[in-house]
Design a protein around this motif. Sequence first.
Motif, short mmCIF file in Angstrom:
data_model
loop_
_atom_site.label_atom_id
_atom_site.label_comp_id
_atom_site.label_asym_id
_atom_site.label_seq_id
_atom_site.Cartn_x
_atom_site.Cartn_y
_atom_site.Cartn_z
N PRO A 131 0.93 -1.19 0.00
CA PRO A 131 0.03 -0.02 0.08
C PRO A 131 0.90 1.33 -0.06
O PRO A 131 2.00 1.47 0.84
CB PRO A 131 -0.81 -0.09 1.30
CG PRO A 131 -0.93 -1.52 1.54
CD PRO A 131 0.47 -2.01 1.06
N THR A 132 0.53 2.34 -0.92
CA THR A 132 1.49 3.37 -1.05
C THR A 132 0.55 4.60 -1.12
O THR A 132 -0.55 4.49 -1.73
CB THR A 132 2.18 3.07 -2.52
OG1 THR A 132 2.89 1.78 -2.49
CG2 THR A 132 3.10 4.42 -2.76
N ILE A 133 1.20 5.74 -0.65
CA ILE A 133 0.27 7.20 -0.83
C ILE A 133 0.96 7.63 -2.25
O ILE A 133 2.06 7.95 -2.39
CB ILE A 133 0.65 7.88 0.58
CG1 ILE A 133 -0.10 7.08 1.46
CG2 ILE A 133 0.10 9.48 0.13
CD1 ILE A 133 0.06 8.10 2.76
N PHE A 134 0.06 8.00 -2.94
CA PHE A 134 0.32 8.84 -4.30
C PHE A 134 -0.21 10.32 -4.17
O PHE A 134 -1.44 10.47 -3.72
CB PHE A 134 -0.27 8.13 -5.54
CG PHE A 134 0.22 6.80 -5.97
CD1 PHE A 134 1.14 6.43 -6.68
CD2 PHE A 134 -0.42 5.59 -5.15
CE1 PHE A 134 1.87 5.26 -6.97
CE2 PHE A 134 0.12 4.25 -5.38
CZ PHE A 134 1.21 4.12 -6.47
N ILE A 135 0.83 11.15 -4.45
CA ILE A 135 0.65 12.64 -4.68
C ILE A 135 0.64 12.88 -6.03
O ILE A 135 1.81 13.08 -6.58
CB ILE A 135 1.23 13.27 -3.65
CG1 ILE A 135 1.24 12.65 -2.11
CG2 ILE A 135 0.93 14.82 -3.68
CD1 ILE A 135 2.05 13.52 -1.15
N PHE A 136 -0.49 13.55 -6.33
CA PHE A 136 -0.55 14.18 -8.05
C PHE A 136 -0.52 15.79 -7.88
O PHE A 136 -1.63 16.06 -6.98
CB PHE A 136 -1.55 13.36 -8.68
CG PHE A 136 -1.37 12.21 -9.14
CD1 PHE A 136 -0.26 11.53 -9.89
CD2 PHE A 136 -1.90 10.97 -8.33
CE1 PHE A 136 -0.31 10.28 -10.15
CE2 PHE A 136 -1.57 9.71 -8.42
CZ PHE A 136 -0.80 9.14 -9.53
N ASP A 137 0.25 16.12 -8.59
CA ASP A 137 -0.02 17.81 -8.82
C ASP A 137 -0.49 18.19 -10.03
O ASP A 137 0.12 18.14 -11.23
CB ASP A 137 1.50 18.43 -8.41
CG ASP A 137 1.29 20.00 -8.65
OD1 ASP A 137 0.26 20.45 -8.43
OD2 ASP A 137 2.48 20.76 -8.41
N GLU A 138 -1.81 18.42 -10.15
CA GLU A 138 -2.57 18.98 -11.41
C GLU A 138 -2.19 17.80 -12.41
O GLU A 138 -1.97 18.43 -13.43
CB GLU A 138 -2.10 20.45 -11.68
CG GLU A 138 -2.09 21.27 -10.70
CD GLU A 138 -3.40 22.02 -10.62
OE1 GLU A 138 -4.37 21.44 -11.10
OE2 GLU A 138 -3.79 22.77 -9.94
N PRO A 139 -2.66 16.73 -12.23
CA PRO A 139 -2.45 15.64 -13.35
C PRO A 139 -3.48 15.75 -14.45
O PRO A 139 -3.05 15.28 -15.70
CB PRO A 139 -2.65 14.31 -12.59
CG PRO A 139 -3.62 14.70 -11.65
CD PRO A 139 -3.44 16.28 -11.08
N THR A 140 -4.33 16.49 -14.31
CA THR A 140 -5.35 16.88 -15.68
C THR A 140 -4.95 18.21 -16.35
O THR A 140 -5.61 18.21 -17.48
CB THR A 140 -6.67 17.29 -14.99
OG1 THR A 140 -6.93 18.25 -14.41
CG2 THR A 140 -7.35 15.97 -14.03
N THR A 141 -3.83 18.90 -15.95
CA THR A 141 -3.28 19.85 -17.03
C THR A 141 -3.19 19.72 -18.34
O THR A 141 -2.66 18.53 -18.72
CB THR A 141 -2.14 20.42 -16.53
OG1 THR A 141 -2.22 20.88 -14.86
CG2 THR A 141 -1.88 21.71 -17.15
N ILE A 167 -4.75 14.19 -4.44
CA ILE A 167 -4.41 15.20 -5.69
C ILE A 167 -4.56 16.55 -5.28
O ILE A 167 -5.60 16.93 -4.92
CB ILE A 167 -5.75 14.61 -6.46
CG1 ILE A 167 -5.48 13.16 -6.93
CG2 ILE A 167 -5.33 15.63 -7.76
CD1 ILE A 167 -6.70 12.63 -7.99
N ILE A 168 -3.58 17.49 -5.63
CA ILE A 168 -3.94 18.93 -5.72
C ILE A 168 -4.53 19.12 -7.26
O ILE A 168 -3.96 18.85 -8.20
CB ILE A 168 -2.39 19.45 -5.54
CG1 ILE A 168 -1.75 19.24 -4.24
CG2 ILE A 168 -2.88 21.10 -5.67
CD1 ILE A 168 -0.20 19.44 -4.37
N GLU A 169 -5.51 19.61 -7.19
CA GLU A 169 -6.53 19.78 -8.67
C GLU A 169 -7.49 20.78 -8.39
O GLU A 169 -8.04 21.09 -7.37
CB GLU A 169 -7.05 18.42 -8.59
CG GLU A 169 -7.58 18.41 -10.12
CD GLU A 169 -6.79 18.45 -11.24
OE1 GLU A 169 -6.85 19.70 -11.81
OE2 GLU A 169 -5.99 17.77 -11.63
N HIS A 170 -7.58 21.62 -9.54
CA HIS A 170 -8.84 22.38 -9.74
C HIS A 170 -10.01 21.95 -10.54
O HIS A 170 -10.89 22.62 -10.89
CB HIS A 170 -8.22 23.81 -10.36
CG HIS A 170 -7.54 24.63 -9.60
ND1 HIS A 170 -5.84 24.32 -9.42
CD2 HIS A 170 -7.68 25.68 -8.55
CE1 HIS A 170 -5.42 24.88 -8.28
NE2 HIS A 170 -6.23 25.72 -7.87
#
Length: 218
Positions: A131-141, A167-170
């Motif tokens: 089990p892992t924590i994934f952090i994504f920064d604006e992956p939909t840009t 996820i950091i996301e707008h």
Amino acid sequence: YTAAHFSFNTPGGRCEECQGEGTVTVEMQFMADLELECEHCHGKRFKSDTLEVLYRGKNIYDVLEMTVNQAIEFFSETNGTIEKRIVKRLLPLQEVGIGYVKLGQSSSTLSGGESQRVKLASFLAAEKSSPTIFIFDEPTTGLHFHDIKTLLKALNALISRGHTVIIIEHNMDVIRQADHVIDLGPEGGEKGGRVLYEGVPEKMANVAESYTGRFIHE
């Protein structure tokens, strides 16, 4: 020949004149450096005797020029054990929405979002992982809404395997899919940085200061 002969990252089958780059850089004193096609391999990155080796009419240069989608189709036309392994490796790249990337494309030419999705695909392809924590920064840009749906499927596949995704996301489509939202705002800089809301997306509409809640309500 070994597998190393068909890699442009190691000596053997690659063109040593350009070190497998396909181009050579000419340094200029008072101008920007020039990047020219290698005269020895003509941009094909491999020695001529390596390029003479064919698989179903394709040499290694032809294969590396294929997109992920094209390669999956090409190797799916036979049912050999090796071909099945290749397709299995490529499918996660297609699942995260980057099937248009060429197999031989340099990682330095990928955008930040594409690089994140390559990393995501590598975890989806793993047989076993803790089990892992994934952090994504604006992956939909820069993604089309269809590609965003594809990305969400891949993220949900990670969650179903017991991983945690932050996820950091707008993007509103992504925010609506979240299990838990932390909304910071209401503006940026000096007018932002306050926690406006924490919880499920559905209740964000009740927060008057939240722009995100307003969009979700609409």
